[in-house]
Design a protein around this motif. Structure first.
Motif, PDB file in Angstrom:
ATOM      1  N   VAL A  46       0.847  -1.195   0.000  1.00 37.25           N
ATOM      2  CA  VAL A  46       0.000   0.000   0.000  1.00 37.25           C
ATOM      3  C   VAL A  46       0.886   1.251   0.000  1.00 37.25           C
ATOM      4  CG1 VAL A  46      -1.869  -1.188   1.199  1.00 37.25           C
ATOM      5  CG2 VAL A  46      -0.186   0.080   2.530  1.00 37.25           C
ATOM      6  N   ARG A  47       0.429   2.276  -0.697  1.00 40.14           N
ATOM      7  CA  ARG A  47       1.159   3.541  -0.723  1.00 40.14           C
ATOM      8  C   ARG A  47       0.600   4.469   0.348  1.00 40.14           C
ATOM      9  NH1 ARG A  47       4.632   4.132  -4.904  1.00 40.14           N
ATOM     10  NH2 ARG A  47       4.349   2.745  -6.696  1.00 40.14           N
ATOM     11  N   PRO A  48       1.476   5.061   1.147  1.00 37.87           N
ATOM     12  CA  PRO A  48       0.993   6.026   2.138  1.00 37.87           C
ATOM     13  C   PRO A  48       0.468   7.275   1.441  1.00 37.87           C
ATOM     14  CG  PRO A  48       3.385   6.022   2.071  1.00 37.87           C
ATOM     15  CD  PRO A  48       2.934   4.889   1.189  1.00 37.87           C
ATOM     16  N   PRO A  49      -0.481   7.986   2.046  1.00 33.85           N
ATOM     17  CA  PRO A  49      -1.090   9.130   1.372  1.00 33.85           C
ATOM     18  C   PRO A  49      -0.163  10.320   1.193  1.00 33.85           C
ATOM     19  CG  PRO A  49      -1.891   8.931   3.616  1.00 33.85           C
ATOM     20  CD  PRO A  49      -1.100   7.695   3.349  1.00 33.85           C
ATOM     21  N   ASP A  50       0.956  10.331   1.925  1.00 33.45           N
ATOM     22  CA  ASP A  50       1.819  11.508   1.888  1.00 33.45           C
ATOM     23  C   ASP A  50       3.188  11.249   1.270  1.00 33.45           C
ATOM     24  OD1 ASP A  50       2.232   9.803   3.992  1.00 33.45           O
ATOM     25  OD2 ASP A  50       2.584  11.332   5.492  1.00 33.45           O
ATOM     26  N   THR A  93       4.531   7.312   9.124  1.00 34.20           N
ATOM     27  CA  THR A  93       5.188   8.291   8.252  1.00 34.20           C
ATOM     28  C   THR A  93       5.444   9.586   9.015  1.00 34.20           C
ATOM     29  OG1 THR A  93       3.145   9.264   7.383  1.00 34.20           O
ATOM     30  CG2 THR A  93       3.981   7.294   6.276  1.00 34.20           C
ATOM     31  N   TYR A  94       6.412  10.373   8.507  1.00 31.44           N
ATOM     32  CA  TYR A  94       6.893  11.558   9.215  1.00 31.44           C
ATOM     33  C   TYR A  94       7.195  12.685   8.235  1.00 31.44           C
ATOM     34  CZ  TYR A  94       7.583   7.990  12.771  1.00 31.44           C
ATOM     35  OH  TYR A  94       7.388   6.951  13.646  1.00 31.44           O
ATOM     36  N   ASP A  95       7.355  13.895   8.793  1.00 30.18           N
ATOM     37  CA  ASP A  95       7.713  15.047   7.973  1.00 30.18           C
ATOM     38  C   ASP A  95       9.122  14.930   7.411  1.00 30.18           C
ATOM     39  OD1 ASP A  95       5.312  16.480   8.227  1.00 30.18           O
ATOM     40  OD2 ASP A  95       5.922  17.319  10.152  1.00 30.18           O
ATOM     41  N   SER A  96       9.998  14.222   8.137  1.00 33.44           N
ATOM     42  CA  SER A  96      11.395  14.091   7.708  1.00 33.44           C
ATOM     43  C   SER A  96      11.974  12.811   8.300  1.00 33.44           C
ATOM     44  CB  SER A  96      12.212  15.295   8.174  1.00 33.44           C
ATOM     45  OG  SER A  96      12.270  15.328   9.601  1.00 33.44           O
ATOM     46  N   PRO A  97      13.093  12.316   7.768  1.00 33.16           N
ATOM     47  CA  PRO A  97      13.741  11.116   8.315  1.00 33.16           C
ATOM     48  C   PRO A  97      14.543  11.456   9.576  1.00 33.16           C
ATOM     49  CG  PRO A  97      14.958  11.886   6.401  1.00 33.16           C
ATOM     50  CD  PRO A  97      13.748  12.767   6.510  1.00 33.16           C
ATOM     51  N   TRP A  98      13.846  11.616  10.675  1.00 31.64           N
ATOM     52  CA  TRP A  98      14.463  12.078  11.926  1.00 31.64           C
ATOM     53  C   TRP A  98      15.540  11.121  12.436  1.00 31.64           C
ATOM     54  CZ3 TRP A  98      13.803   8.262  15.436  1.00 31.64           C
ATOM     55  CH2 TRP A  98      12.688   7.430  15.308  1.00 31.64           C
ATOM     56  N   TRP A  99      15.491   9.840  12.044  1.00 29.18           N
ATOM     57  CA  TRP A  99      16.456   8.858  12.525  1.00 29.18           C
ATOM     58  C   TRP A  99      17.871   9.136  12.043  1.00 29.18           C
ATOM     59  CZ3 TRP A  99      11.924   7.906   9.948  1.00 29.18           C
ATOM     60  CH2 TRP A  99      11.997   7.718   8.564  1.00 29.18           C
ATOM     61  N   ARG A 100      18.024   9.978  11.010  1.00 28.75           N
ATOM     62  CA  ARG A 100      19.364  10.316  10.543  1.00 28.75           C
ATOM     63  C   ARG A 100      20.139  11.134  11.564  1.00 28.75           C
ATOM     64  NH1 ARG A 100      20.611   9.607   5.296  1.00 28.75           N
ATOM     65  NH2 ARG A 100      21.997  11.405   5.326  1.00 28.75           N
ATOM     66  N   ILE A 141      -5.760   9.850  13.899  1.00 27.48           N
ATOM     67  CA  ILE A 141      -6.139  10.863  12.921  1.00 27.48           C
ATOM     68  C   ILE A 141      -4.869  11.422  12.290  1.00 27.48           C
ATOM     69  CG2 ILE A 141      -7.388  12.993  12.485  1.00 27.48           C
ATOM     70  CD1 ILE A 141      -9.117  10.622  13.375  1.00 27.48           C
ATOM     71  N   GLY A 142      -4.661  11.092  11.021  1.00 23.69           N
ATOM     72  CA  GLY A 142      -3.440  11.498  10.347  1.00 23.69           C
ATOM     73  C   GLY A 142      -3.515  12.882   9.735  1.00 23.69           C
ATOM     74  N   LYS A 153       6.807  13.287  15.550  1.00 22.65           N
ATOM     75  CA  LYS A 153       5.382  13.426  15.272  1.00 22.65           C
ATOM     76  C   LYS A 153       4.991  12.559  14.081  1.00 22.65           C
ATOM     77  CE  LYS A 153       1.802  16.755  14.003  1.00 22.65           C
ATOM     78  NZ  LYS A 153       1.500  18.162  13.585  1.00 22.65           N
ATOM     79  N   VAL A 154       4.038  11.685  14.291  1.00 20.96           N
ATOM     80  CA  VAL A 154       3.570  10.782  13.241  1.00 20.96           C
ATOM     81  C   VAL A 154       2.569  11.507  12.345  1.00 20.96           C
ATOM     82  CG1 VAL A 154       2.340   8.626  12.768  1.00 20.96           C
ATOM     83  CG2 VAL A 154       3.918   8.763  14.702  1.00 20.96           C
ATOM     84  N   ARG A 155       2.747  11.369  11.043  1.00 20.36           N
ATOM     85  CA  ARG A 155       1.788  11.934  10.088  1.00 20.36           C
ATOM     86  C   ARG A 155       0.633  10.955   9.831  1.00 20.36           C
ATOM     87  NH1 ARG A 155       2.937  16.245   6.901  1.00 20.36           N
ATOM     88  NH2 ARG A 155       1.554  15.399   5.289  1.00 20.36           N
ATOM     89  N   ASN A 156       0.979   9.710   9.499  1.00 24.89           N
ATOM     90  CA  ASN A 156      -0.025   8.687   9.211  1.00 24.89           C
ATOM     91  C   ASN A 156       0.491   7.343   9.693  1.00 24.89           C
ATOM     92  OD1 ASN A 156      -2.318   9.920   7.441  1.00 24.89           O
ATOM     93  ND2 ASN A 156      -0.435  10.751   6.549  1.00 24.89           N
ATOM     94  N   ALA A 157      -0.425   6.425   9.992  1.00 27.18           N
ATOM     95  CA  ALA A 157      -0.036   5.109  10.510  1.00 27.18           C
ATOM     96  C   ALA A 157      -1.000   4.047   9.999  1.00 27.18           C
ATOM     97  CB  ALA A 157      -0.027   5.122  12.036  1.00 27.18           C
ATOM     98  N   ALA A 158      -0.440   2.879   9.625  1.00 26.42           N
ATOM     99  CA  ALA A 158      -1.238   1.744   9.164  1.00 26.42           C
ATOM    100  C   ALA A 158      -0.621   0.470   9.720  1.00 26.42           C
ATOM    101  CB  ALA A 158      -1.292   1.686   7.640  1.00 26.42           C
ATOM    102  N   PHE A 159      -1.466  -0.535  10.011  1.00 24.35           N
ATOM    103  CA  PHE A 159      -0.941  -1.783  10.560  1.00 24.35           C
ATOM    104  C   PHE A 159      -1.693  -2.976   9.992  1.00 24.35           C
ATOM    105  CE2 PHE A 159      -4.713  -1.937  13.050  1.00 24.35           C
ATOM    106  CZ  PHE A 159      -4.786  -3.180  13.677  1.00 24.35           C
ATOM    107  N   ARG A 160      -1.060  -4.143  10.132  1.00 25.07           N
ATOM    108  CA  ARG A 160      -1.708  -5.406   9.752  1.00 25.07           C
ATOM    109  C   ARG A 160      -1.233  -6.481  10.705  1.00 25.07           C
ATOM    110  NH1 ARG A 160      -5.136  -8.396   9.007  1.00 25.07           N
ATOM    111  NH2 ARG A 160      -5.811  -9.464   7.106  1.00 25.07           N
TER     112      ARG A 160
END
Length: 536
Positions: free
Chosen positions: A49-53, A324-331, A419-420, A460-467
């Motif tokens: 699945v593609r994230p919306p952002d 998903t996030y605004d930026s790759p903060w883990w760097r 709520i994303g 800060k999380v933008r969107n989240a999906a799980f299975r």
């Protein structure tokens, strides 16, 4: 009287189901063949699945990679499909990174880099003996396996030779297939070494008590011989979707949201129910895992007769949560190092995975569709990839299992979804939103990621999906052979378990459990019954 009649009916729209459909339709163009899939999509446990952002990333909520060196069937299938696809629809692969030396291991409250396990073993918070100290987690298990079956780790052996060695081996005077993997490991490992391998390896179910004769060659294929993985630029689900498309182009039918029940033998074939209608088929193929077969058996006497064969494997839970996030903060969680000239340099965490003994277990810094790491802009994590008992942790933060679902849907609606950022924007990524994560689950995974990465702020999380693949009708993300089962006999026998034209295939009853390779292997056995070669 049946309302419709088919020559071949296939139940299950995963890889094994649509692959069998495609090959049979190629060889039997005049046969009326249909695939019946209970959900609203083709793919089974392949779910991309593609994230919306983030338009240039694909979240793999199901299977996410292959091992070309030891998986010739899926490798050849991709090559065959690409010969039939136009250039802009080709199935493209990229190098899928896993353990990068600068990545994090947060274990027993201690922050480590993956390189520390071999370069600075004194930091490792496990009481390992002199043999295991300084070894990677995979090496500890491989060395133990060599003690259990001497010679099996010889790199000159192929997959089939390793399997035969394990099937014929004894340990402590008892055939290996009658023993559990965990049981025999603890005969040659200390308890600390076992927990070290389990914690650092990131999985619980791979080292649990399943059939040791199957677990040993399986482990060596997956983790033991310098594995090199490949990911899919447009998602792994592209493979079954392409197979279904080619099958339909030949005149085959695919029916979604078509749950099958009440299978009975009728004359020389079968009748079953779909949406209240009676359908007949001369031959019936069940391309399904164990739990799905058990659910179908409740209303189907023909399956109740073969319950011992169906129950020869155990479903193993798997859970995935993407954020998903605004930026790759883990760097920003890398570390200072020195280059060859002794000059200071910064080594960023950017790809592969980090591990922890917290319930999130494994976190993957998700690549772009071209396989390159995200360096700026919106980015995504496979925030939690876990299995075994750890999946139970998330049960308290989600809707209860086996709740009523809408027709054709995989999951029940959430009472309290996260709520994303893009929830109020009209977009096409409806599939992502079908698997939205609950608010409490998203907050908890954020808390654990903050701790795992030793941050003084909360991303800060933008969107989240799980299975959660432990849900019905799958029962697990993969299946493992039970102790005492001669898998090399059962995998052949279950393909056609009776004299009736009833066939079973899928990953569950294969040598490559948990992999699409296993689904294709059993599909090949099934096609032989129809006089069809698995490949041209």
């Amino acid at each position: 009287m049946a309302e419709e009649n088919f020559d071949i009916a296939i139940v299950g729209g995963g890889v094994s189901g649509v692959y069998c459909a495609w090959r049979l339709k190629q060889e039997r163009p005049h046969d009326k063949i249909a695939v019946f899939e209970a959900s609203n999509h083709i793919g089974g446990r392949l779910l991309s699945v593609r994230p919306p952002d983030i338009p240039d990333m694909v979240a793999e909520l199901g299977g996410m990679r292959i091992l070309p060196a030891v998986q010739p069937l899926i490798t050849r299938l991709i090559a065959d499909l690409n010969q039939q696809l136009p250039q802009d629809q080709q199935i493209k692969l990229y190098d899928f990174p896993v353990d990068e030396p600068q990545n994090i291991a947060f274990l027993r409250g201690v922050y480590l880099r993956l390189a520390d396990f071999t370069n600075d073993p004194a930091k490792v918070p496990y009481q390992l003996n002199f043999i295991d100290q300084g070894q990677s987690a995979g090496s500890v298990i491989v060395n133990a396996i060599e003690q259990i079956v001497p010679g099996i780790t010889n790199p000159s052996l192929n997959e089939e030779q390793r399997r035969q060695m394990a099937q014929q081996a004894e340990f402590g005077g008892v055939p290996l297939y009658k023993q559990g993997f965990w049981n025999v490991l603890l005969r040659v490992l200390t308890g600390e070494a076992y927990h070290y391998a389990e914690d650092v390896g990131g999985y619980d179910s791979t080292l649990c008590n399943w059939n040791a004769a199957d677990a040993i060659p399986w482990y060596l294929s997956d983790f033991g011989v310098s594995p090199e993985y490949k990911g899919f630029s447009n998602g792994f689900q592209q493979v079954p979707l392409t197979l279904a498309q080619l099958f339909q182009q030949l005149g085959g039918e695919v029916r979604l949201e078509s749950s099958v029940s009440n299978i009975v033998s009728k004359g020389d074939g079968f009748e079953f129910q779909v949406k209240g209608r009676t359908i007949a088929a001369k031959s019936l193929i069940l391309a399904m895992p164990r739990r799905s077969l058990e659910l179908l058996a409740v209303t189907s006497p023909v399956l109740q007769e073969i319950q011992p064969l169906i129950g020869s494997v155990t479903p193993r839970p798997l859970f995935k949560l993407f954020t998903t996030y605004d930026s790759p903060w883990w760097r920003n969680t890398g570390y200072a190092s020195a280059n060859a000239k002794g000059e200071p340099t910064y080594v960023a965490v950017q790809s592969g995975r980090s591990v922890t003994d917290l319930p999130v277990r494994q976190t993957y810094y998700w690549p772009k569709s071209n396989g390159q790491p995200a360096t700026q802009g919106h980015a995504m994590l496979l925030a939690s990839y876990d299995d075994g008992d750890n999946t139970g942790f998330w049960d308290g933060l989600r809707a209860k299992r086996r709740q009523p679902r809408g027709a054709g849907l995989d999951v029940a609606p959430l009472a309290d979804p996260f709520i994303g950022e893009d929830d109020n924007v009209q977009r096409n990524e409806l599939t992502w939103h079908q698997y939205k994560a609950p608010r409490m689950m998203t907050e908890e995974v954020t808390r654990q990621l903050t701790m795992m990465h030793s941050l003084n702020y909360t991303p800060k999380v933008r969107n989240a999906a799980f299975r959660d693949w432990g849900d019905d009708p799958y029962g697990g993300g993969w299946n493992s052979w039970n102790i005492g089962v001669k898998s090399w006999e059962v995998k052949r026998r279950i393909v056609q378990p009776t004299d009736l034209p009833l066939y079973i295939c899928g990953e569950a009853y294969s040598d490559a459990q948990g992999w699409v390779e296993g689904a294709l292997q059993t599909a090949g056995y099934l096609l032989e019954k129809f006089g069809v070669l698995p490949f041209h």
